[in-house]
Enzyme design. Structure first.
Site, PDB file in Angstrom:
ATOM      1  N   ASP A  51      29.246 -75.326 119.569  1.00  0.00           N
ATOM      2  CA  ASP A  51      29.631 -74.120 120.307  1.00  0.00           C
ATOM      3  C   ASP A  51      31.147 -74.120 120.482  1.00  0.00           C
ATOM      4  O   ASP A  51      31.813 -75.108 120.217  1.00  0.00           O
ATOM      5  CB  ASP A  51      28.924 -74.054 121.673  1.00  0.00           C
ATOM      6  CG  ASP A  51      28.965 -75.387 122.389  1.00  0.00           C
ATOM      7  OD1 ASP A  51      29.993 -76.083 122.298  1.00  0.00           O
ATOM      8  OD2 ASP A  51      27.970 -75.749 123.052  1.00  0.00           O
ATOM      9  N   ASP A  53      34.151 -73.438 123.164  1.00  0.00           N
ATOM     10  CA  ASP A  53      34.489 -73.260 124.579  1.00  0.00           C
ATOM     11  C   ASP A  53      35.923 -72.756 124.708  1.00  0.00           C
ATOM     12  O   ASP A  53      36.817 -73.207 123.996  1.00  0.00           O
ATOM     13  CB  ASP A  53      34.360 -74.594 125.328  1.00  0.00           C
ATOM     14  CG  ASP A  53      32.923 -75.110 125.307  1.00  0.00           C
ATOM     15  OD1 ASP A  53      32.014 -74.278 125.312  1.00  0.00           O
ATOM     16  OD2 ASP A  53      32.739 -76.334 125.271  1.00  0.00           O
ATOM     17  N   ASP A 135      38.060 -85.700 129.598  1.00  0.00           N
ATOM     18  CA  ASP A 135      37.667 -87.103 129.471  1.00  0.00           C
ATOM     19  C   ASP A 135      38.399 -87.889 128.389  1.00  0.00           C
ATOM     20  O   ASP A 135      38.964 -88.945 128.661  1.00  0.00           O
ATOM     21  CB  ASP A 135      36.134 -87.212 129.311  1.00  0.00           C
ATOM     22  CG  ASP A 135      35.555 -86.242 128.304  1.00  0.00           C
ATOM     23  OD1 ASP A 135      36.333 -85.541 127.629  1.00  0.00           O
ATOM     24  OD2 ASP A 135      34.313 -86.181 128.174  1.00  0.00           O
TER      25      ASP A 135
HETATM   26  P1  ATP Z   1      29.710 -81.233 122.355  1.00  0.00           P
HETATM   27  O1  ATP Z   1      30.098 -81.258 120.921  1.00  0.00           O
HETATM   28  O2  ATP Z   1      28.556 -82.089 122.610  1.00  0.00           O
HETATM   29  O3  ATP Z   1      29.611 -79.867 122.954  1.00  0.00           O
HETATM   30  P2  ATP Z   1      31.975 -81.419 124.078  1.00  0.00           P
HETATM   31  O4  ATP Z   1      33.103 -82.406 124.138  1.00  0.00           O
HETATM   32  O5  ATP Z   1      32.343 -80.016 123.712  1.00  0.00           O
HETATM   33  O6  ATP Z   1      30.912 -82.005 123.095  1.00  0.00           O
HETATM   34  P3  ATP Z   1      30.975 -80.274 126.465  1.00  0.00           P
HETATM   35  O7  ATP Z   1      29.996 -80.830 127.433  1.00  0.00           O
HETATM   36  O8  ATP Z   1      30.692 -79.008 125.754  1.00  0.00           O
HETATM   37  O9  ATP Z   1      31.232 -81.448 125.434  1.00  0.00           O
HETATM   38  O10 ATP Z   1      32.363 -80.155 127.250  1.00  0.00           O
HETATM   39  C1  ATP Z   1      33.479 -79.428 126.764  1.00  0.00           C
HETATM   40  C2  ATP Z   1      34.761 -80.131 127.158  1.00  0.00           C
HETATM   41  O11 ATP Z   1      34.840 -80.203 128.577  1.00  0.00           O
HETATM   42  C3  ATP Z   1      34.876 -81.587 126.696  1.00  0.00           C
HETATM   43  O12 ATP Z   1      35.355 -81.713 125.399  1.00  0.00           O
HETATM   44  C4  ATP Z   1      35.819 -82.155 127.702  1.00  0.00           C
HETATM   45  O13 ATP Z   1      37.161 -81.795 127.426  1.00  0.00           O
HETATM   46  C5  ATP Z   1      35.417 -81.450 128.977  1.00  0.00           C
HETATM   47  N1  ATP Z   1      34.387 -82.186 129.710  1.00  0.00           N
HETATM   48  C6  ATP Z   1      33.053 -82.075 129.614  1.00  0.00           C
HETATM   49  N2  ATP Z   1      32.422 -82.875 130.472  1.00  0.00           N
HETATM   50  C7  ATP Z   1      33.387 -83.539 131.146  1.00  0.00           C
HETATM   51  C8  ATP Z   1      33.386 -84.492 132.190  1.00  0.00           C
HETATM   52  N3  ATP Z   1      32.252 -84.971 132.700  1.00  0.00           N
HETATM   53  N4  ATP Z   1      34.592 -84.916 132.638  1.00  0.00           N
HETATM   54  C9  ATP Z   1      35.732 -84.451 132.130  1.00  0.00           C
HETATM   55  N5  ATP Z   1      35.797 -83.557 131.147  1.00  0.00           N
HETATM   56  C10 ATP Z   1      34.652 -83.088 130.661  1.00  0.00           C
HETATM   57 MG    MG Z   2      31.037 -78.259 123.712  1.00  0.00          MG
END
Ligand code: ATP
Ligand code: MG
Length: 454
Positions: A51, A53, A135
């Protein structure tokens, strides 16, 4: 650092239509608009993002004023969802760094638990603050698809290029604030084959116990992200390596220590492998199947214990299922919409093994048949069920109606013989329900309704 002339290995055309439109509209309205997080990371690493964001300095209410179809959602932190056909673009407002005593929109101070876990995240911040609360460095890249430029304050581009997962800030502090970071480490390692920097690698084991503080419902969501995104087997291996499985699935892990003829860990790994393959082939997967596999060995033990204590057979299946999920829910809580169908999958196993002729048509029409049959195949793969029985169920599904009748008639002739064989192979005690052909959930249970919704 802003890079506008760097070759990231991708361009605007690889960005989803919805997120590009959102960024353009935010910028046109005078706000910041960047793609951020996993989508930028995945594009740089050459993986298709699941996705896209978007992040902005506009508050959720200001975002909502631009996108009338947008919906404000979220409890821990308010965000806006905007739908474009099947795509949902998530728009989050810059967040303040955790741990900083600061007032939120309601003038309240942020709350932390004794171990400094952040309990209330609803504090908006500036772009600088948003960077440091993310993170990992590879997750903190801000891509502006209009200018095709990227903001990188933490050397995330270099880390992505080297395939390194590096935490922003102090690792023990970040793990203490939100222990789920550890599960995210495992997930990114399994999904993207990233190498952990030493500090992250060494801090996981001593901090695993903190995962016990995370609400079990949140852990369920994280477990699905680990096991239902085509990297389940690798996630399992990583979780095991860091001794996280003992905390998440205590009953399952204890059951592996008990010596049995069947290798129940193989059954779980085969289930995860099947799930990974199905996802890669674009086929649907259900969490109930996964939890049926994860908890099968503890369920069987519980069932046997209930039967041997003299409980009525009709109740034993659901009592054992309820008991196993009740214990599981203390760590990773499985919603009833998942545990109900998992128990149904278990409860069909004996009927599939017994193959009583008059039950065959009903079994084939059962809404859980497909999952229960797949589960039977798993058990056959592990030597818990005759492969001949599994093959019979494979064959009958491929028959036309005449062929089906012939197969059922064939059973009638050999029923008593094959039933005896199935019983001796699978054993009454080890095969739930082997003493009883029809096992119905007791009527007066609260959960019956949610099971019916599936
Ligand atoms: P995925 O490919 O699984 O979606 P993602 O890194 O995009 O991985 P998301 O949960 O969609 O994970 O979160 C989007 C962004 O928000 C992350 O890349 C990170 O920058 C931030 N983020 C998400 N969860 C946390 C957290 N618990 N603490 C700090 N930053 C977070
Ligand atoms: Mg994501």
């Amino acid at each position: 650092m802003q890079y506008s002339d760097i070759d990231l290995g991708f361009n605007q055309s690889m960005v989803s239509k919805g997120s590009l439109d959102v960024v353009k509209k935010l910028q046109r309205a005078g706000y910041d608009g960047y793609l951020v997080g996993g989508c930028v990371r995945d594009l740089i690493l050459g993986t298709a993002p699941k996705d896209f964001d978007v992040t902005t300095n506009a508050t959720p209410e200001e975002v909502k004023a631009i996108f009338h179809r947008g919906r404000i959602i979220g409890r821990r932190f308010k965000i806006v969802h905007v739908r474009y056909g099947r795509e949902i673009v998530e728009i989050s407002t810059y967040r303040a760094a955790p741990g900083k005593p600061k007032k939120n929109w309601f003038g309240l101070r942020k709350k932390t638990s004794d171990s400094q876990r952040v309990l209330d995240d609803n504090v908006y911040g500036t772009l600088d603050e948003d960077v440091v609360r993310r993170d990992f460095t590879v997750n903190a890249l801000y891509y502006n698809p209009v200018e095709e430029s990227v903001l990188d304050f933490v050397e995330g581009i270099s880390d992505a290029g080297s395939g390194i997962l590096r935490m922003i800030g102090s690792v023990p502090v970040r793990f203490g604030e939100d222990p789920v970071h550890m599960l995210r480490v495992v997930r990114f390692k399994a999904k993207l084959s990233l190498t952990l920097v030493d500090e992250v690698e060494h801090e996981i084991r001593p901090n695993v116990v903190l995962l016990g503080e995370v609400p079990p419902a949140r852990l369920f969501d994280e477990v699905l992200k680990l096991f239902h995104h085509a990297h389940g087997v690798r996630s399992w291996e990583e979780l095991k390596k860091y001794s996280i499985l003992d905390l998440l699935f205590p009953l399952t892990m204890k059951s592996f220590d008990i010596e049995t003829e069947v290798d129940y860990e193989k059954l779980v790994l085969d289930a995860l492998g099947n799930t990974d393959r199905r996802i890669n082939q674009g086929k649907p997967v259900i969490p109930a199947f996964l939890f049926a596999a994860l908890l099968w060995a503890p369920f069987k033990r519980e069932y046997e214990a209930i039967i041997s204590s003299g409980s009525p057979l009709g109740e034993a299946m659901w009592s054992a299922g309820d008991r196993v999920f009740e214990i599981q829910n203390r760590t990773v809580s499985v919603p009833r919409r998942v545990s109900g169908p998992a128990i149904e999958i278990w409860s069909m196993q004996n009927r599939l093994v017994q193959r009583r002729p008059r039950t065959i048509d009903r079994l084939l029409e059962n809404r859980r048949f497909r999952a229960a049959y797949d589960f039977l195949l798993l058990r056959a793969q592990c030597g818990e069920v005759d492969t001949e029985v599994a093959q019979w169920w494979t064959d009958i599904q491929e028959c036309d109606s005449d062929g089906r009748r012939a197969m059922i008639d064939g059973l009638r002739d050999g029923f008593s013989k094959s039933s005896r064989r199935a019983k001796s192979k699978n054993g009454v005690a080890s095969d739930p329900g082997a003493n009883s052909t029809r096992r119905k959930r007791p009527r007066n249970r609260r959960s019956k309704k949610s099971v019916g919704k599936q």
